[in-house]
Design an enzyme around this catalytic site. Structure first.
Site, short mmCIF file in Angstrom:
data_model
loop_
_atom_site.label_atom_id
_atom_site.label_comp_id
_atom_site.label_asym_id
_atom_site.label_seq_id
_atom_site.Cartn_x
_atom_site.Cartn_y
_atom_site.Cartn_z
CD GLU A 25 11.95 2.62 0.79
OE1 GLU A 25 13.03 2.60 1.39
OE2 GLU A 25 10.92 3.17 1.22
CB CYS B 30 12.72 2.04 9.43
SG CYS B 30 13.27 1.69 7.74
CB CYS B 31 16.52 -1.64 8.80
SG CYS B 31 15.60 -1.56 7.24
CD GLU C 22 12.78 -1.16 4.15
OE1 GLU C 22 12.63 -0.60 5.25
OE2 GLU C 22 12.14 -0.84 3.13
CB CYS D 217 11.72 -2.82 7.54
SG CYS D 217 12.47 -1.81 8.82
CG HIS E 237 6.68 0.96 1.09
ND1 HIS E 237 6.80 0.35 2.31
CD2 HIS E 237 7.70 1.85 1.01
CE1 HIS E 237 7.84 0.85 2.95
NE2 HIS E 237 8.41 1.77 2.18
CG HIS F 21 5.78 8.40 7.66
ND1 HIS F 21 5.75 8.93 6.39
CD2 HIS F 21 6.45 7.23 7.55
CE1 HIS F 21 6.37 8.13 5.56
NE2 HIS F 21 6.80 7.08 6.23
N GLY G 227 -1.02 6.66 5.22
CA GLY G 227 -0.35 6.21 4.01
C GLY G 227 0.66 5.11 4.29
CG HIS G 228 4.50 3.49 6.48
ND1 HIS G 228 4.30 2.26 7.09
CD2 HIS G 228 5.79 3.49 6.06
CE1 HIS G 228 5.42 1.56 7.03
NE2 HIS G 228 6.34 2.28 6.40
#
Length: 630
Positions: free
Chosen positions: A314, A398-399, A330, A332, A262, A130, A181-182
């Site tokens: 997710e 995160c949300c 989710e 997000c 994801h 991340h 990766g994200h």
């Protein structure tokens, strides 16, 4: 040349909102959510981690994505300052930004975890760590803070960091040919390009997009190097089961056809692809986005605008896999869908994008935060046995700040503009100032939407002139009537937008009436969980049953095909909301026998449905969106 490539959003700083549905939410965001989230970041150690005082054995250990939580809070708080100056909040922002600046390393690197916890492992695990994701959120925070305050205190820090990243990654000798990766940094770099005018940031975004999924696969190469250094792949089994579809690196982006992996990562990637399609006039990226959009909306989208049914990854699974009680959906991810839809809308001013944006905003996004602004859903199921409730905070938080930054910039999503054209996507009471190239235009909306479909739009150009006003007729609306200055008109329609082109003068008024009956909605037959079931929708709002209104065992209720729905504005429901009432059949148990040869007896009961976005704000209990149909 893309037809609508010159279309651009009207910034939220040029929009005021005084709306029965949204104003309470936005006020709670400013007065409750943003201060509360700072306190959570402070008490959980996220803020103090920026002091770089952590030592082995200390608890808590700064997590790999803590910096992103701080960044999203900065972004939300900055958006608030842009529309509501607050000296105390600005001073707090200055304090946190000074901590961030002090954490920056001499070469520009800025990441709390990899500075104090694993200082020797910078950029060695892009698949899982991340680093670039956190950098992306820091970029968005810096842009928001600079635009809100004019201060460069964070922007200069982040430009140094991005220059370090640009030196580290790329196709040249000595550079890493990697990507995150994200996904997140890709869309953030486009924003940085906009405020700085520095082309190298746009080029870096394009590099990350174009390199993704190329062979030899970078994540294989870096894993091989880590194993050679004696490290273990702690997520080996997980990645074996999810594959590179998990982070959308299974193919180069222009070859991708199906929405996979994801959900949040996917939305951020597709948003960046749409950004670059707009900036670079790249039809290949636009076409890829259109293919992916079709796959999502035709096979993988919840009626609430939620996406991603599985908690395991997710994210996405197979086509038509849309379970209700176990829906991950989710918060997000729904927010990411709003980001993507908004960008697609500016590539091609088509109602289908605005319809999905509205569906997510009015249902799957704001369900993620309580009415008081202090409790949050990470997951947003469409059925609950009474055990699902919003939480104060999350270890992976995160949300909450994602909701805060979206609500703080909500005005971005209402209008767009281009030379000689104003576009209205959403119906929200308030006003806006648009730039039509030759002059400024003021638009004022008066409406109680979504509680009714009456919308009054006052058009006030600086000088009388001929231009177009484009107004969306929502996909849920089967019938709309339009009057201009009291006279009925039949405007042309293009891609779901009503086009009103004429000589406009100050004080001209558009009156739009959107027919808004209660509608029954049925899922595709391949959605197994919804066979024999019906959902209720009125305007943009999806409705649900709650135990607090209907007693328990909601799944024993059957909606007659002849049910007559009564619409009632209930003042004590969320400070005013339209509830639906109707008679339903309830299956009754006759005696203790587990099985019997007779059909169960039914009784008629009065049922009340409320907007899904309001559930779990009163007494806890069961909830159900998809109802059995008699």
């Amino acid at each position: 040349m893309m037809e609508h490539a010159s279309l651009r959003a009207v910034p939220f700083t040029d929009v005021t909102i005084n709306d029965a549905f949204w104003s309470g939410r936005l006020q709670a965001n400013i007065e409750q959510t943003i201060p509360y989230q700072y306190e959570q970041c402070k008490t959980t150690g996220r803020v103090d981690a920026l002091k770089l005082e952590w030592k082995p054995g200390d608890e808590p250990v700064p997590h790999i994505f803590w910096d992103s939580d701080i960044a999203k809070w900065i972004e939300a708080a900055s958006y608030t300052l842009a529309t509501k100056p607050d000296a105390q909040l600005e001073a707090l922002l200055d304090e946190v930004i000074a901590l961030l600046a002090s954490a920056q390393q001499p070469d520009g690197y800025l990441n709390t975890h990899f500075t104090v916890v694993e200082p020797g492992k910078r950029w060695t695990n892009l698949r899982d760590a991340h680093e670039l994701y956190c950098a992306g959120h820091l970029i968005e925070a810096a842009v928001a803070h600079y635009q809100a305050t004019g201060k460069r205190s964070l922007l200069d820090v982040i430009c140094r960091y991005c220059d370090h990243i640009a030196q580290t990654f790329g196709p040249n000798p000595g550079q890493k040919r990697g990507y995150c990766g994200h996904e997140e940094i890709e869309l953030a770099l486009v924003k940085l390009y906009h405020v700085t005018g520095e082309r190298r940031y746009l080029d870096l975004s394009a590099y990350f997009i174009n390199e993704r999924g190329q062979q030899p696969h970078y994540f294989d190469l870096e894993l091989k190097e880590r194993l050679k250094q004696g490290e273990k792949d702690r997520l080996a089994e997980f990645h074996r089961t999810v594959g590179y579809e998990y982070n959308q690196s299974h193919k180069p982006v222009r070859e991708q056809v199906h929405v996979v992996g994801h959900a949040v990562r996917a939305m951020y990637l597709y948003s960046a692809m749409a950004d670059l399609a707009w900036e670079l006039q790249d039809d290949t990226l636009k076409q890829a986005c259109e293919r992916l959009w079709a796959d999502l909306c035709e096979k993988k989208l919840y009626i609430t605008g939620g996406i991603g049914p599985s908690g395991h990854n997710e994210g996405f699974t197979r086509a038509y896999d849309l379970p209700n009680e176990t829906a991950y959906a989710e918060t997000c991810a729904a927010i990411g869908l709003v980001f993507w839809a908004h960008r697609m809308l500016h590539l091609d001013c088509d109602r289908r994008y605005a319809d999905v944006m509205e569906r997510a905003l009015y249902n799957g996004v704001i369900s993620g935060v309580s009415l008081d602004g202090r409790k949050f859903f990470y997951e947003n199921p469409l059925a609950s046995n009474g055990q699902v409730h919003r939480q104060d905070w999350f270890e992976c938080a995160c949300c909450p700040p994602n909701v805060a930054r979206l609500l703080a910039s909500f005005g971005n999503y209402i209008y767009s503009q281009r030379e000689e054209e104003a576009v209205i996507h959403l119906f929200v009471q308030g006003s806006a100032t648009l730039d039509l190239g030759t002059q400024k235009l003021s638009l004022k909306q008066q409406t109680r939407y979504p509680w009714d479909g009456e919308v009054r739009i006052q058009v006030d150009p600086e000088q009388s002139a001929r231009f177009r006003v484009r107004v969306r007729q929502p996909g849920w609306c089967r019938k709309a009537t339009v009057r201009v200055n009291g006279e009925p008109v039949q405007p042309a329609s293009e891609r779901g937008y009503l086009i009103l082109e004429r000589e406009w003068s100050q004080g001209d008024v558009i009156e739009l009436t959107l027919h808004m009956p209660v509608e029954r909605v049925y899922a595709h037959p391949q959605v197994r969980e919804d066979r024999g079931r019906v959902a209720l929708q009125r305007g943009p709002l999806v409705y649900c049953l709650e135990e607090v209104d209907n007693s328990s065992d909601l799944d024993a209720l059957l909606v007659p095909q002849t049910a007559d729905f009564t619409q009632t504005y209930v003042q004590d429901l969320a400070s005013g909301a339209v509830a639906l009432s109707f008679e339903a059949q309830r299956l009754e148990a006759d005696g203790p026998s587990l099985y019997r040869t007779e059909r169960p007896r039914t009784s008629m009961v009065q049922v009340r449905a409320v907007p899904y976005c309001l559930w779990d704000n009163r007494s806890p209990g069961e909830m159900l969106v998809w109802l059995r149909e008699a």
